[in-house]
Design a protein around this motif. Structure first.
Motif, PDB file in Angstrom:
ATOM      1  N   LEU A 256       0.825  -1.203   0.000  1.00 22.00           N
ATOM      2  CA  LEU A 256       0.000   0.000   0.000  1.00 22.00           C
ATOM      3  C   LEU A 256       0.861   1.256   0.000  1.00 22.00           C
ATOM      4  N   VAL A 257       1.822   1.302   0.900  1.00 27.88           N
ATOM      5  CA  VAL A 257       2.676   2.489   1.007  1.00 27.88           C
ATOM      6  C   VAL A 257       3.529   2.667  -0.243  1.00 27.88           C
ATOM      7  N   MET A 258       4.101   1.580  -0.758  1.00 28.88           N
ATOM      8  CA  MET A 258       4.957   1.701  -1.932  1.00 28.88           C
ATOM      9  C   MET A 258       4.169   2.126  -3.163  1.00 28.88           C
ATOM     10  N   ALA A 259       2.921   1.691  -3.281  1.00 32.21           N
ATOM     11  CA  ALA A 259       2.104   2.127  -4.412  1.00 32.21           C
ATOM     12  C   ALA A 259       1.927   3.644  -4.394  1.00 32.21           C
ATOM     13  N   LEU A 260       1.749   4.213  -3.199  1.00 29.11           N
ATOM     14  CA  LEU A 260       1.580   5.667  -3.089  1.00 29.11           C
ATOM     15  C   LEU A 260       2.909   6.393  -3.227  1.00 29.11           C
ATOM     16  N   LEU A 261       3.998   5.789  -2.789  1.00 27.28           N
ATOM     17  CA  LEU A 261       5.307   6.424  -2.942  1.00 27.28           C
ATOM     18  C   LEU A 261       5.746   6.450  -4.406  1.00 27.28           C
ATOM     19  N   ARG A 262       5.300   5.502  -5.189  1.00 28.80           N
ATOM     20  CA  ARG A 262       5.698   5.455  -6.599  1.00 28.80           C
ATOM     21  C   ARG A 262       4.917   6.464  -7.443  1.00 28.80           C
ATOM     22  N   GLY A 263       3.774   6.903  -6.982  1.00 28.52           N
ATOM     23  CA  GLY A 263       2.969   7.838  -7.760  1.00 28.52           C
ATOM     24  C   GLY A 263       3.524   9.256  -7.686  1.00 28.52           C
ATOM     25  N   LYS A 264       3.656   9.898  -8.819  1.00 28.87           N
ATOM     26  CA  LYS A 264       4.211  11.254  -8.849  1.00 28.87           C
ATOM     27  C   LYS A 264       3.367  12.221  -8.035  1.00 28.87           C
ATOM     28  N   ASP A 265       2.056  12.067  -8.082  1.00 33.18           N
ATOM     29  CA  ASP A 265       1.164  12.997  -7.388  1.00 33.18           C
ATOM     30  C   ASP A 265       0.863  12.579  -5.961  1.00 33.18           C
ATOM     31  N   THR A 266       1.261  11.382  -5.577  1.00 32.84           N
ATOM     32  CA  THR A 266       0.947  10.898  -4.230  1.00 32.84           C
ATOM     33  C   THR A 266       2.186  10.700  -3.361  1.00 32.84           C
ATOM     34  N   ARG A 267       3.372  10.876  -3.947  1.00 35.20           N
ATOM     35  CA  ARG A 267       4.605  10.636  -3.176  1.00 35.20           C
ATOM     36  C   ARG A 267       4.735  11.600  -2.006  1.00 35.20           C
ATOM     37  N   GLU A 268       4.565  12.888  -2.258  1.00 36.66           N
ATOM     38  CA  GLU A 268       4.730  13.873  -1.183  1.00 36.66           C
ATOM     39  C   GLU A 268       3.691  13.695  -0.074  1.00 36.66           C
ATOM     40  N   PRO A 269       2.409  13.511  -0.385  1.00 37.31           N
ATOM     41  CA  PRO A 269       1.450  13.249   0.703  1.00 37.31           C
ATOM     42  C   PRO A 269       1.780  11.993   1.499  1.00 37.31           C
ATOM     43  N   MET A 270       2.278  10.947   0.824  1.00 37.38           N
ATOM     44  CA  MET A 270       2.635   9.729   1.548  1.00 37.38           C
ATOM     45  C   MET A 270       3.816   9.974   2.473  1.00 37.38           C
ATOM     46  N   LEU A 271       4.810  10.701   1.988  1.00 43.97           N
ATOM     47  CA  LEU A 271       5.957  11.037   2.835  1.00 43.97           C
ATOM     48  C   LEU A 271       5.529  11.918   4.005  1.00 43.97           C
ATOM     49  N   ALA A 272       4.588  12.834   3.760  1.00 39.72           N
ATOM     50  CA  ALA A 272       4.090  13.687   4.849  1.00 39.72           C
ATOM     51  C   ALA A 272       3.387  12.843   5.901  1.00 39.72           C
ATOM     52  N   TRP A 273       2.627  11.851   5.464  1.00 35.03           N
ATOM     53  CA  TRP A 273       1.950  10.976   6.430  1.00 35.03           C
ATOM     54  C   TRP A 273       2.962  10.190   7.261  1.00 35.03           C
ATOM     55  N   LEU A 274       3.976   9.641   6.598  1.00 38.78           N
ATOM     56  CA  LEU A 274       4.998   8.893   7.329  1.00 38.78           C
ATOM     57  C   LEU A 274       5.742   9.801   8.307  1.00 38.78           C
ATOM     58  N   GLY A 275       6.048  11.038   7.870  1.00 37.50           N
ATOM     59  CA  GLY A 275       6.720  11.965   8.768  1.00 37.50           C
ATOM     60  C   GLY A 275       5.878  12.303   9.984  1.00 37.50           C
ATOM     61  N   ALA A 276       4.572  12.513   9.759  1.00 33.44           N
ATOM     62  CA  ALA A 276       3.689  12.814  10.884  1.00 33.44           C
ATOM     63  C   ALA A 276       3.554  11.611  11.814  1.00 33.44           C
ATOM     64  N   ALA A 277       3.536  10.416  11.246  1.00 33.88           N
ATOM     65  CA  ALA A 277       3.436   9.212  12.074  1.00 33.88           C
ATOM     66  C   ALA A 277       4.641   9.071  12.994  1.00 33.88           C
ATOM     67  N   LEU A 278       5.816   9.428  12.495  1.00 33.76           N
ATOM     68  CA  LEU A 278       7.024   9.350  13.316  1.00 33.76           C
ATOM     69  C   LEU A 278       7.081  10.491  14.333  1.00 33.76           C
ATOM     70  N   ALA A 279       6.866  11.719  13.852  1.00 34.34           N
ATOM     71  CA  ALA A 279       6.990  12.878  14.743  1.00 34.34           C
ATOM     72  C   ALA A 279       5.957  12.852  15.862  1.00 34.34           C
ATOM     73  N   SER A 280       4.775  12.362  15.577  1.00 32.81           N
ATOM     74  CA  SER A 280       3.716  12.375  16.587  1.00 32.81           C
ATOM     75  C   SER A 280       3.927  11.334  17.672  1.00 32.81           C
ATOM     76  N   ASN A 281       4.871  10.443  17.453  1.00 33.03           N
ATOM     77  CA  ASN A 281       5.130   9.398  18.451  1.00 33.03           C
ATOM     78  C   ASN A 281       6.415   9.660  19.237  1.00 33.03           C
ATOM     79  N   GLU A 282       6.797  10.928  19.354  1.00 34.34           N
ATOM     80  CA  GLU A 282       7.946  11.272  20.193  1.00 34.34           C
ATOM     81  C   GLU A 282       7.714  10.864  21.644  1.00 34.34           C
ATOM     82  N   GLU A 283       6.458  10.712  22.006  1.00 37.41           N
ATOM     83  CA  GLU A 283       6.128  10.287  23.368  1.00 37.41           C
ATOM     84  C   GLU A 283       6.815   8.963  23.721  1.00 37.41           C
ATOM     85  N   ARG A 284       6.990   8.113  22.740  1.00 35.94           N
ATOM     86  CA  ARG A 284       7.563   6.795  22.996  1.00 35.94           C
ATOM     87  C   ARG A 284       9.048   6.868  23.323  1.00 35.94           C
ATOM     88  N   ALA A 285       9.701   7.991  23.057  1.00 39.93           N
ATOM     89  CA  ALA A 285      11.126   8.136  23.363  1.00 39.93           C
ATOM     90  C   ALA A 285      11.370   8.546  24.821  1.00 39.93           C
TER      91      ALA A 285
END
Length: 327
Positions: A256-285
């Motif tokens: 699912l993620v790779m399909a969106l990363l390969r799309g020219k119009d969906t790569r940036e939104p997918m990367l933004a989602w992954l970045g938000a998923a990581l940044a929002s879990n700083e609590e776990r550190a």
């Protein structure tokens, strides 16, 4: 692939098609285009209301945009016996299947023909497709929420998510949804529960701080701990079952993620989602994290697995061209 316009204009050896054959092809192309337009008018504009019920029983409420999902589910049921999820996992028939011996979906919808969904998305992009894809994705997330990795309930929703992400017009509608990545998400738990992809990453056998486990996972965990009376062999079998099930989930998420990363119009939104998923879990550190604010353990493990799969081309210096692009 269902695209009749790609049929060759000539026959074997380059000979021109007989006039009757060419006419039949043109007729099929026109019929397909009319069917796609008719379906959109019915789904988005309500121009063709359903006929009155033949029985006095109260008819079911209209499904609205989810009628598109019903057609996709019916199509998936039709081919589920031999279908494979990305990653090589054999997928059993879904629990959402219609009546035995029928390819109809759970709401009596006929299956979408091959190539119909792709043509439908291309035809109706910008004219009603976005809210339909949003409704379908939200319903798929609802089905995935709390699903057990050992059962079959997650197979079909995740498979359909991958299908949506693999169709460019549908993928663009997916990342344009207001629920793709809502602004000002306060925590990792909010990313898990309030974004379109969040529920998909929740399928896990790892216990969450806010709830229990599905019954089948509890049974497997008991066997793993030697509580089921099966001894070492039972514990090994339980471990293999849990590992294989979670591997299948993570393979589907990666597709699912790779399909969106390969799309020219969906790569940036997918990367933004992954970045938000990581940044929002700083609590776990933190030394003493609030596990009710952070995403669930299994959710984060699935995210880490998907990221590792995405980084595989860069992890081995001998893997090829990808390593040379690392600065």
């Amino acid at each position: 692939d269902g695209d009749l316009r790609r049929l060759p204009p000539t026959g074997p050896g380059g000979a021109p098609l007989p006039p009757a054959t060419a006419a039949h092809r043109d007729l099929l192309v026109a019929a397909k285009e009319l069917s796609v337009s008719y379906a959109g008018f019915a789904l988005f504009l309500g121009m063709f209301p359903a006929p009155p019920a033949r029985t006095p029983a109260t008819p079911p409420p209209p499904r609205g945009h989810l009628a598109l999902l019903d057609a996709l589910v019916a199509r998936d049921v039709e081919r589920s016996s031999n279908s494979l999820l990305a990653g090589g996992l054999t997928v059993p028939p879904s629990e959402d299947a219609g009546s035995p011996g029928s390819s109809d979906g759970p709401h009596g919808s006929p299956p979408a023909p091959p190539g119909f969904f792709e043509a439908f998305c291309e035809r109706w992009e910008g004219e009603g497709l976005a809210p339909a894809v949003d409704a379908v994705a939200r319903d798929l997330g609802r089905r995935l929420k709390g699903a057990s990795p050992l059962g079959s309930a997650w197979h079909q929703p995740l498979r359909l998510f991958v299908q949506i992400a693999s169709v460019p017009a549908a993928a663009r509608a997916l990342v344009a949804s207001p629920a793709w990545l809502p602004p000002r998400l306060p925590s990792g738990r909010a990313v898990q529960t309030s974004t379109l992809l969040g529920p998909a990453f929740s399928v896990s056998f790892i216990p969450d701080a806010t709830g229990g486990l599905p019954q089948d996972v509890r049974a497997a965990a008991g066997a793993l701990l030697g509580l089921g009376g099966g001894g070492p062999a039972g514990a090994a079998a339980a471990a293999d079952a849990l590992e294989a099930a979670q591997e299948g989930v993570q393979a589907g998420l990666a597709a699912l993620v790779m399909a969106l990363l390969r799309g020219k119009d969906t790569r940036e939104p997918m990367l933004a989602w992954l970045g938000a998923a990581l940044a929002s879990n700083e609590e776990r550190a933190k030394m003493q994290p609030d596990l009710r604010a952070a995403a669930a353990h299994g959710w984060v493990v699935n995210l880490a697995s998907v990221l590792l799969r995405a980084c595989e081309p860069f992890l081995d210096p001998g893997s090829g061209k990808a390593w040379g692009r690392v600065s």
